[in-house]
Design an enzyme around this catalytic site. Sequence first.
Site, short mmCIF file in Angstrom:
data_model
loop_
_atom_site.label_atom_id
_atom_site.label_comp_id
_atom_site.label_asym_id
_atom_site.label_seq_id
_atom_site.Cartn_x
_atom_site.Cartn_y
_atom_site.Cartn_z
CB CYS A 115 23.39 28.39 -46.53
SG CYS A 115 23.33 27.94 -48.27
CD GLU A 145 28.97 33.62 -46.03
OE1 GLU A 145 27.88 34.13 -46.35
OE2 GLU A 145 29.79 33.18 -46.86
#
Length: 390
Positions: A115, A145
């Site tokens: 993203c 992440e």
Amino acid sequence: MRLNGNLWRQGDVVVRLAQAYGYCWGVERAVQMAYEARKQYPDAKLHVTNEIIHNPAVNQRLKEMDIEIIEDRGGGKDFSGVKQEDVVILPAFGASVQEMRMLNDRGVRIVDTTCPWVAKVWNAVDNQARKSHTSIIHGKYSHEETVATASFATTYLIVRDLAEARYMCDYILHGGDRDEFLAKFSKAISEGFDPDVDLGRVGLANQTTMLRDETLAIGKMLEKTMMEKYGPAELQQHYMVMDTICDATQERQDAVTQLVNQQSDPAQHVDLMIVVGGFNSSNTSHLQEIPEVNGVPSYWVNSAACIDAARNAITHKLASGELVETVPWLREGPLTVGVTSGASTPDRAVEDVLERIFQIKDPSFKGTAPLALEQAAAPERPHDAEAIAP
Ligand code: SF4
């Protein structure tokens, strides 16, 4: 349902759907890219370096498309099956620098679905490293992440919540037991981290799915600490700040807060909340936390399979991580149910859950095609593309 003001009535059940819920822009994009990769490389061996998003149905579909998910089940990831010319998909929350280098060296073709908002956090951390600042990352040290984000830092410390941030700030101001500090954060610091040296110049970054208000509070606490320690004139040399908070996460949290904060208004009241999302989804756990903190009964399920309509039973997770069964679950008579779902949850999963609820309340219920939540009819683009670094 959206066209009906996010409201649905089925028998004596009223459903209030959160104003923002479900798939975020980044996740929708990642899933589409993965499906498209299969079409573009019909004969290649495809892998993804983790679950592409934390949703069991989507990951099952990828497996059915013969895309291998390389997961860490405790002993590290096994990349031995990845060969030159294979196609490797990087998930929405990215991959570590080391993993990307290794894949590059192996000569694979990469489909990077990271993203752009996560990439913006990486840029912030990279910038901090270039300026010899330690990155203070608000996140969970084992979350993929955060692992990827930390790999961009030269020196880092990961703090999970305000309590850990307070402990760190207290150490910066007053010093403390170095060994205790190192033991407390043993899994959350870069190699060779020295709290007496590495907390002199710091910058803040975050896992994009953490509670925004908590990230902001940690930032304020850190800024005040550095100001107190070094004085306002020196602040810029000791503290770097950058806004890396994802709007999509915040919008979903705000929408749940709005649903559970109107309990005194009979027209807006909800008797309970249903939170739909993967049990290992960080953003979903925060959605569950909000009603719990506000004293509204809330049931986090990862799919309709958690609800046994015949027994009026539900197996659900609490924000603490505990998995419990509640039986009997739904009371007789009118019921208002608030609903939300995590950023990696397809609408279909929410629809299936609602149908189970309708079945409990009315055993003659046979399913309702018009329920469609119509999330896709209102595509969102939560981030300003101009502001997103590549
Ligand atoms: S929650 Fe935000 S950062 Fe994470 S994938 Fe979605 S849009 Fe990107």
